[in-house]
Scaffold this motif. Structure first.
Motif, PDB file in Angstrom:
ATOM      1  N   PRO A  15      87.050  34.861 -17.353  1.00  0.00           N
ATOM      2  CA  PRO A  15      85.911  35.716 -16.895  1.00  0.00           C
ATOM      3  C   PRO A  15      84.482  34.823 -17.593  1.00  0.00           C
ATOM      4  CG  PRO A  15      86.684  36.823 -18.945  1.00  0.00           C
ATOM      5  CD  PRO A  15      87.594  35.682 -18.621  1.00  0.00           C
ATOM      6  N   ILE A  17      81.245  34.003 -19.242  1.00  0.00           N
ATOM      7  CA  ILE A  17      80.708  34.605 -20.782  1.00  0.00           C
ATOM      8  C   ILE A  17      79.354  34.901 -20.496  1.00  0.00           C
ATOM      9  CG2 ILE A  17      82.344  33.422 -22.019  1.00  0.00           C
ATOM     10  CD1 ILE A  17      80.621  30.986 -22.491  1.00  0.00           C
ATOM     11  N   THR A  93      86.244  22.261 -22.287  1.00  0.00           N
ATOM     12  CA  THR A  93      85.875  23.034 -23.377  1.00  0.00           C
ATOM     13  C   THR A  93      85.147  24.199 -22.976  1.00  0.00           C
ATOM     14  OG1 THR A  93      84.088  22.836 -25.282  1.00  0.00           O
ATOM     15  CG2 THR A  93      83.555  21.797 -23.353  1.00  0.00           C
ATOM     16  N   SER A  94      85.250  25.284 -23.659  1.00  0.00           N
ATOM     17  CA  SER A  94      84.818  26.519 -23.445  1.00  0.00           C
ATOM     18  C   SER A  94      85.590  27.189 -22.286  1.00  0.00           C
ATOM     19  CB  SER A  94      83.188  26.577 -23.326  1.00  0.00           C
ATOM     20  OG  SER A  94      83.173  26.133 -21.726  1.00  0.00           O
ATOM     21  N   SER A  95      86.807  26.673 -21.871  1.00  0.00           N
ATOM     22  CA  SER A  95      87.554  27.348 -20.733  1.00  0.00           C
ATOM     23  C   SER A  95      88.458  28.581 -21.309  1.00  0.00           C
ATOM     24  CB  SER A  95      88.341  26.439 -20.038  1.00  0.00           C
ATOM     25  OG  SER A  95      89.224  25.687 -20.965  1.00  0.00           O
ATOM     26  N   GLY A  96      88.403  28.813 -22.598  1.00  0.00           N
ATOM     27  CA  GLY A  96      89.050  29.826 -22.955  1.00  0.00           C
ATOM     28  C   GLY A  96      90.466  29.497 -23.595  1.00  0.00           C
ATOM     29  N   LYS A  97      90.583  28.347 -24.078  1.00  0.00           N
ATOM     30  CA  LYS A  97      91.921  27.889 -24.612  1.00  0.00           C
ATOM     31  C   LYS A  97      92.347  28.489 -26.044  1.00  0.00           C
ATOM     32  CE  LYS A  97      90.554  23.491 -24.875  1.00  0.00           C
ATOM     33  NZ  LYS A  97      89.211  23.850 -24.168  1.00  0.00           N
ATOM     34  N   THR A  98      91.194  28.510 -26.922  1.00  0.00           N
ATOM     35  CA  THR A  98      91.367  29.150 -28.146  1.00  0.00           C
ATOM     36  C   THR A  98      91.464  30.752 -27.909  1.00  0.00           C
ATOM     37  OG1 THR A  98      90.022  27.316 -29.189  1.00  0.00           O
ATOM     38  CG2 THR A  98      90.432  29.462 -30.372  1.00  0.00           C
ATOM     39  N   HIS A  99      90.785  30.931 -26.965  1.00  0.00           N
ATOM     40  CA  HIS A  99      90.913  32.839 -26.887  1.00  0.00           C
ATOM     41  C   HIS A  99      92.491  33.026 -26.328  1.00  0.00           C
ATOM     42  CE1 HIS A  99      89.766  36.720 -25.527  1.00  0.00           C
ATOM     43  NE2 HIS A  99      90.514  36.507 -24.270  1.00  0.00           N
ATOM     44  N   ASN A 202      79.957  26.093 -26.311  1.00  0.00           N
ATOM     45  CA  ASN A 202      80.767  26.973 -26.845  1.00  0.00           C
ATOM     46  C   ASN A 202      80.221  27.084 -28.432  1.00  0.00           C
ATOM     47  OD1 ASN A 202      82.876  28.611 -28.190  1.00  0.00           O
ATOM     48  ND2 ASN A 202      84.444  26.943 -27.395  1.00  0.00           N
ATOM     49  N   SER A 205      82.995  25.831 -30.918  1.00  0.00           N
ATOM     50  CA  SER A 205      84.127  24.745 -29.943  1.00  0.00           C
ATOM     51  C   SER A 205      85.094  24.031 -30.919  1.00  0.00           C
ATOM     52  CB  SER A 205      83.133  23.893 -29.519  1.00  0.00           C
ATOM     53  OG  SER A 205      83.805  22.892 -28.734  1.00  0.00           O
ATOM     54  N   SER A 206      86.173  24.054 -30.671  1.00  0.00           N
ATOM     55  CA  SER A 206      87.225  23.386 -31.457  1.00  0.00           C
ATOM     56  C   SER A 206      86.965  22.083 -31.375  1.00  0.00           C
ATOM     57  CB  SER A 206      88.570  23.713 -31.101  1.00  0.00           C
ATOM     58  OG  SER A 206      88.869  25.183 -30.985  1.00  0.00           O
ATOM     59  N   GLY A 238      89.167  20.731 -25.916  1.00  0.00           N
ATOM     60  CA  GLY A 238      88.727  20.352 -24.518  1.00  0.00           C
ATOM     61  C   GLY A 238      87.991  19.127 -24.322  1.00  0.00           C
TER      62      GLY A 238
HETATM   63  N1  LIG Z   1      90.011  35.414 -21.059  1.00  0.00           N
HETATM   64  C1  LIG Z   1      88.875  35.534 -21.636  1.00  0.00           C
HETATM   65  N2  LIG Z   1      88.301  36.777 -21.646  1.00  0.00           N
HETATM   66  C2  LIG Z   1      87.279  36.839 -22.348  1.00  0.00           C
HETATM   67  N3  LIG Z   1      86.612  36.007 -22.944  1.00  0.00           N
HETATM   68  C3  LIG Z   1      87.059  34.700 -23.019  1.00  0.00           C
HETATM   69  C4  LIG Z   1      88.267  34.542 -22.317  1.00  0.00           C
HETATM   70  N4  LIG Z   1      88.410  33.214 -22.428  1.00  0.00           N
HETATM   71  C5  LIG Z   1      87.496  32.779 -23.155  1.00  0.00           C
HETATM   72  N5  LIG Z   1      86.625  33.708 -23.441  1.00  0.00           N
HETATM   73  C6  LIG Z   1      85.557  33.648 -24.306  1.00  0.00           C
HETATM   74  O1  LIG Z   1      84.939  32.245 -23.955  1.00  0.00           O
HETATM   75  C7  LIG Z   1      84.235  31.440 -25.022  1.00  0.00           C
HETATM   76  C8  LIG Z   1      84.993  30.102 -25.148  1.00  0.00           C
HETATM   77  O2  LIG Z   1      86.266  30.413 -25.255  1.00  0.00           O
HETATM   78  P1  LIG Z   1      87.127  29.354 -26.192  1.00  0.00           P
HETATM   79  O3  LIG Z   1      86.727  29.151 -27.498  1.00  0.00           O
HETATM   80  O4  LIG Z   1      88.503  29.995 -26.112  1.00  0.00           O
HETATM   81  O5  LIG Z   1      87.091  28.134 -25.185  1.00  0.00           O
HETATM   82  P2  LIG Z   1      87.875  26.855 -25.542  1.00  0.00           P
HETATM   83  O6  LIG Z   1      88.430  26.379 -24.079  1.00  0.00           O
HETATM   84  O7  LIG Z   1      88.813  26.803 -26.785  1.00  0.00           O
HETATM   85  O8  LIG Z   1      86.550  25.858 -26.129  1.00  0.00           O
HETATM   86  P3  LIG Z   1      86.626  24.587 -26.997  1.00  0.00           P
HETATM   87  O9  LIG Z   1      87.526  23.525 -26.366  1.00  0.00           O
HETATM   88  O10 LIG Z   1      85.441  24.165 -26.862  1.00  0.00           O
HETATM   89  O11 LIG Z   1      87.468  25.076 -28.298  1.00  0.00           O
HETATM   90  C9  LIG Z   1      84.590  32.246 -26.026  1.00  0.00           C
HETATM   91  O12 LIG Z   1      83.563  32.877 -26.678  1.00  0.00           O
HETATM   92  C10 LIG Z   1      85.614  33.131 -25.609  1.00  0.00           C
HETATM   93  O13 LIG Z   1      85.805  34.420 -26.463  1.00  0.00           O
END
Ligand SMILES: Nc1ncnc2c1ncn2[C@@H]1O[C@H](COP(=O)(O)OP(=O)(O)OP(=O)(O)O)[C@@H](O)[C@H]1O
Length: 804
Positions: A15, A17, A93-99, A202, A205-206, A238
C-alpha cells in the motif's frame, strides 16, 4: 530422473506509505478463473498496459498472515524432509521487502512466522529427535558479515566451497534454538546489527542483503540417520535510483554495490533461462550464496515486492520482468540425509545401498545426498563434518553477544562442511551419473585386469615358443653339423618349427616341461622311421646331399666287397632320392650280386635317347676338354689318360671324386681326360672357362661315361627337368632377392666362378654369400648321379650393378 521444481513466484503490491503520491500506476487484477496478474502502464505510452500473469498476486490489502499461510507454510514441511527451502524478497527499494520478510511486532513477517511454524512442526514430531539452529548474515558491499556477532567484532567472512561443490560461509555462527522465544531474542538482536540507513525513499532502507537460515536437524534414533533441512529467508536490498534516493557519497557506494549484485542476480537468472553452460554465480557473493536457490537443489519462493505509484513504474516493470524470467528456472531439490552408522567402506565399484526408508516415506519429491545438487545457501551445521550427528558438537563456542539470553549457547563453526556418508533416497541425475561412472570404472578396471592376465599368458606362450624355436634351431644346427661331419652317422633332429604346433597345444607347460617334452619327442622322432621322416622335413637340396653321402658310403663298402652293407646304404640313399632310376638299378644289381654270390660289377650306364651327345674325341694324342658350352678345349697336362670301365663308373658314382668336376674320355687304348663340363656361359659372356682341377682329373673315364656326364650337363643346361630352359635362361643374372621364394629355392648363391670351381672340385660346396651372383639349381634328374651331385650347377657371373 530427478523431479524438477520451478521457483514459485509471488507478487505483492504494497500500500502507499504516508506522504507517497497515490495513483493507479500498478494494479493487481484477480480473475474469475482464479488467476491473477499485475498490470503496469507502459511508461512511454500510458495507454498501453503490460500485464504480467503471476499465480500468486497480492494487492495492498493482503495481510502478512495471508501471504505466509498461502506461500510459505506449505513449504515448511519440506524443510522437515531434509530439503533446503529458500524464500527471498525482491524489489525496488521501499517496495516492502523487509516488511514482508521481517515485518513488525504488530505485523510479523515471514521470518518469525516461519520460525514459529518450524517450532510448531517440531513439537509434533515423535519419532525423530530434532534440533533447530539459526544463522544470520548480511552481504554488505559484497562482503559477508555475521549478524549474530557484535557488529564491531564482526569480521568479513569468507565464502568457500567444499570438495562436494557446496558453497558455505566459513566461521558463520549458528545458534541452536529451543523455542520461538529463543529465536526472537537472537533475531531481534541480530537485526540491530544489519546495515540500515535512511534514504529519501525509505527511512530504514536496508543497505545490505540479509540471509537468515534456520537449520532443522532430524535424527532417527532407530535408523541412526540424520536429515538436515534448511530454510533460507532472504531479504534483498532494493535496487536504487540514486536520483530518487538522494544518496550521499557513502550511500552511493552502498547503492552501487547493491545494484551491482542485483545486476549479477539478473545475469544469473538470464543465463539460467537461456540454458547457458556457464552461470555467473561467482560474479558476486549474493549470487554465489543464492546458487542453491537458483537452479540448484533447493525449493524456491520468490516474492516480488512492488511499490505502487507512477514513479516506481519502471522499477516495477523491471521487477516483474525479473519475476517472469525467474519463474522458468527449475531446481532439483534433494534430501540431505546422513547415515551415522559406521559402515565398512564399500568397494568403489559397488553401488550404494537401496534408498533408506526415512525420507522416502516423507517426501514425494526427489532427493539426494548432500553430494548431489547445488549446495545449500549457507553453511549448514547439520552437514558439517563430524563423527557425531549432533550440530552442537561440531561447533566452537564463540564469545557471548551482549544482550542475548542465549549468549552462552553461541558458537562458531570453525570448520567447513566435509563429506559424510549419506545415503540417497532416490536418485538425482548427478547421482545416477556418479553411479554409472563408478560402474564404468569398475568394468574398466576388470577389463584392464583381464587384459593384463591375457597379456601375461600371451607373453608366457611367446616365451615358450621362443624356447621351442631355439631348441629346434639348435637341434637343426646339430643335425646339419652331424651331416657335414659324418653322413654315415647321420642323426636327424627335429627340424625347425616342427614342434611349434605342439607348443601351441602345450601352452600351459613351463620351460622345463617344454624342454623335456621336446627331448622326448626328439628321441621318439629319431628312433622311429627316422629317414622316412627326415625326407619329409629336409629340403630337396639336403635330400640330395644326404642321398649322395649314402651312395658314396655304399660305394666304398661295395669296393671292399661288403655288398650287404653297401646294399643297405644304397637303400638308405634311395629313401632320400626315391625317383632316381639309376640308383634303383644299382640296388637291383647289388641285390642280384648278393643273391648269386658273385662279385658285384655294376652294369654300364645307358645312354638316354636325345640326351646323349656325341662327345668330341681326339683321334690323336692331344687332349680335349669339353667346355661348358659343349665346345672342346684342350685338357690340362698331367691329367690321367687311362681308366677302366669300373673306374669310370666309380668316378661317376663316387661323390668324393666329384663327377661334376671332371670327365675323362677314353677312346680305345687312349684315354683323353676331359675337363669337367663347365657351367654354361651366358650368351655374350666373356667369362673364362673353368679350369679343370688337377686333383680331380686323375681318373680316366670311358666314353660312355662321358656321354652320360655330358648328357646330364646338357639336360641341366637345357633345364629339362624341374626347371625349364626358358626359366633358367630367363633368370640368368637375376638378383636372387628379386625372385619369389619358390623360384629362389632353385637358385644358389655361389662364390666367384674360379673359386667356386676349385671348391667344387674339392668336394666342398660353398654356401657362403656370393660376391657375384647366382646359380640356377636344377632339380635332380633320373640319373643316379643326380643323387650324387645334386645336379649340375649353372653359374653366371653377375656383375654388380649390371642388371638385365
Ligand atoms: N504491505 C505493507 N503494508 C504496510 N506497510 C508496508 C507494506 N510494505 C511496506 N510497507 C512499508 O513501507 C516502507 C518500506 O518498506 P520496506 O522497508 O519493507 O521496503 P524495502 O523494500 O525493504 O526497502 P529497502 O530495500 O530500502 O530496504 C516501510 O515503512 C514499511 O513499513
Amino acid at each position: 530422473m530427478a523431479t524438477t521444481y520451478k521457483i514459485k513466484i509471488a507478487a505483492r503490491l504494497r500500500p502507499p506509505i504516508p506522504g507517497e503520491l497515490v495513483d493507479d500506476g500498478v494494479q493487481v487484477e484477480r480473475r474469475d478463473d482464479g488467476t491473477s496478474c499485475v498490470s503496469v502502464p507502459n511508461p512511454r505510452d500510458l495507454t498501453q498496459i503490460f500485464k504480467f500473469p503471476i499465480t500468486s498476486c497480492y494487492d495492498p490489502a493482503a495481510t502478512q498472515r495471508e501471504i505466509f499461510e498461502n506461500e510459505v507454510r506449505p513449504i515448511i514441511d519440506i524443510v522437515y524432509n531434509g530439503v533446503t527451502v529458500t524464500v527471498f524478497a525482491y524489489g525496488v527499494t521501499s517496495s516492502g521487502k523487509t516488511h514482508t520478510m521481517q515485518g513488525s511486532k504488530a505485523e510479523p513477517g515471514i521470518i518469525p512466522r516461519a520460525v514459529e511454524a518450524l517450532f510448531h512442526k517440531q513439537s509434533g514430531l515423535r519419532r525423530y529427535r530434532s534440533e533447530l539452529s539459526v544463522s544470520y548474515m548480511e552481504i554488505y558491499k559484497d562482503e559477508v558479515y555475521d549478524l549474530l556477532v557484535n557488529r564491531e567484532n564482526a569480521p568479513k567472512l569468507p565464502v568457500r566451497e567444499n570438495d562436494r561443490g557446496q558453497v558455505f560461509v566459513a566461521n558463520l555462527t549458528a545458534i541452536p534454538m529451543d523455542s520461538v522465544a529463543d529465536f526472537e531474542k537472537i533475531y531481534s538482536q541480530a537485526s540491530k546489527n544489519r546495515s540500515v540507513a535512511s534514504t529519501n525513499l525509505n527511512r530504514a532502507s536496508s543497505r545490505s542483503h540479509a540471509i537468515l537460515t534456520v537449520t532443522v536437524t532430524l535424527t532417527d534414533p532407530a535408523e541412526n540417520k540424520t536429515l538436515s533441512g534448511k530454510l533460507n529467508l532472504v531479504d534483498l536490498a532494493g535496487s536504487e535510483n540514486n536520483k530518487m534516493t538522494g544518496n550521499d557519497p557513502s550511500r552511493m557506494a552502498e547503492s552501487a554495490a547493491i545494484n551491482k549484485s542485483l545486476s549479477t542476480l539478473g545475469q544469473v537468472v538470464h543465463a539460467l533461462n537461456k540454458g547457458h553452460s556457464r552461470i555467473p554465480y561467482r560474479n558476486s557473493k549474493l549470487t554465489r550464496l543464492l546458487q542453491d536457490a537458483l537452479g540448484g537443489s533447493s525449493v524456491g519462493l520468490l516474492i516480488c515486492n512492488l511499490a505502487p505509484g507512477t514513479k516506481f513504474r519502471q522499477d516495477t516493470l523491471n521487477t516483474l520482468n525479473f519475476a517472469v524470467h525467474t519463474k522458468n528456472i527449475e531446481n532439483k531439490p534433494v534430501v540431505n540425509e546422513k547415515d551415522n552408522r559406521p559402515v565398512p567402506k564399500p568397494h568403489f565399484a559397488a553401488l550404494p545401498a537401496p534408498p533408506p526408508k526415512l525420507a522416502a516415506a516423507m517426501l514425494p519429491i526427489s532427493s539426494s545426498s548432500s553430494h548431489g545438487g547445488r549446495p545449500s545457501l549457507v553453511s549448514a551445521p547439520a552437514s558439517r563434518p563430524s563423527s557425531s550427528s549432533s550440530n552442537v558438537s561440531s561447533r566452537v563456542p564463540r564469545p557471548s553477544v551482549g544482550g542475548f539470553g542465549t549468549a552462552s549457547r553461541l558458537s562458531q563453526l570453525m570448520h567447513p562442511p566435509a563429506p559424510s556418508a549419506p545415503k540417497t533416497v532416490t536418485l538425482t541425475d548427478k547421482e545416477i551419473d556418479e553411479r554409472i561412472a563408478r560402474a564404468v570404472e569398475a568394468e574398466v578396471a576388470r577389463r584392464l585386469a583381464e587384459h593384463a592376465n591375457e597379456r601375461a599368458r600371451e607373453e608366457a606362450t611367446r616365451r615358450e615358443e621362443e624356447v621351442a624355436v631355439r631348441l629346434a634351431e639348435e637341434l637343426a644346427k646339430r643335425e646339419a653339423k652331424r651331416k657335414g661331419k659324418a653322413p654315415e652317422q647321420h642323426q636327424e633332429s627335429l627340424p625347425l618349427n616342427t614342434l611349434t604346433p605342439l607348443m601351441h597345444r602345450h601352452e600351459d607347460a613351463n620351460g622345463d616341461e617344454l624342454k623335456k617334452r621336446l627331448e622326448e619327442l626328439e628321441q621318439k622322432f629319431e628312433h622311429s622311421s627316422r629317414e622316412v621322416q627326415m625326407v619329409d622335413v629336409l629340403s630337396p637340396v639336403s635330400r640330395k646331399r644326404t642321398g649322395r653321402a649314402y651312395v658314396s658310403l655304399a660305394r666304398s663298402h661295395s669296393e671292399k666287397g661288403n655288398l650287404q652293407l653297401a646294399l643297405e646304404l644304397y637303400r638308405k640313399a634311395e629313401t632320400y632320392v626315391p625317383d632316381n632310376i639309376k640308383l634303383k638299378e644299382r640296388i637291383i644289381e647289388v641285390e642280384r650280386a648278393i643273391e648269386s654270390g658273385r662279385p658285384f660289377e655294376p652294369s654300364p650306364k645307358r645312354s638316354k635317347k636325345g640326351k646323349v651327345h656325341k662327345t668330341k674325341t681326339s683321334s690323336h694324342s692331344s687332349q680335349t676338354s669339353i667346355t661348358s658350352n659343349g665346345s672342346a678345349r684342350p685338357s690340362l697336362k698331367g691329367e690321367s689318360t687311362h681308366t677302366s670301365l669300373h673306374d669310370a663308373y666309380a668316378t661317376v658314382d663316387d661323390p668324393s671324386t666329384s663327377s661334376r668336376q671332371e670327365a675323362a674320355v677314353s677312346s680305345g687304348s687312349s684315354s683323353i681326360p676331359l675337363a669337367p663340363p663347365s657351367p654354361p656361359q651366358p650368351a655374350g659372356s666373356n667369362s673364362p672357362a673353368l679350369p679343370p682341377s688337377p686333383a680331380r682329373a686323375t681318373r680316366p673315364i670311358p666314353a660312355a661315361a662321358i656321354s652320360i656326364q655330358y648328357s646330364r650337363y646338357q639336360k641341366t643346361t637345357a633345364g629339362s627337368t624341374a626347371t625349364s630352359a626358358s626359366e633358367v635362361e630367363g633368370k640368368e643374372n637375376v638378383r636372387l632377392d628379386t625372385l619369389p621364394d619358390a623360384e629362389a629355392e632353385g637358385l644358389l648363391h655361389v662364390g666367384s666362378p674360379p673359386k667356386r670351381q676349385i671348391d667344387e672340385m674339392q668336394g666342398d660346396v660353398l654356401e657362403t654369400p656370393p660376391r657375384h651372383k647366382k646359380v640356377a639349381k636344377v632339380a635332380p634328374d633320373d640319373d643316379e648321379e643326380g643323387a650324387e651331385s645334386g645336379a649340375w650347377e649353372q653359374w653366371q657371373l653377375f656383375e654388380p650393378g649390371k642388371r638385365r
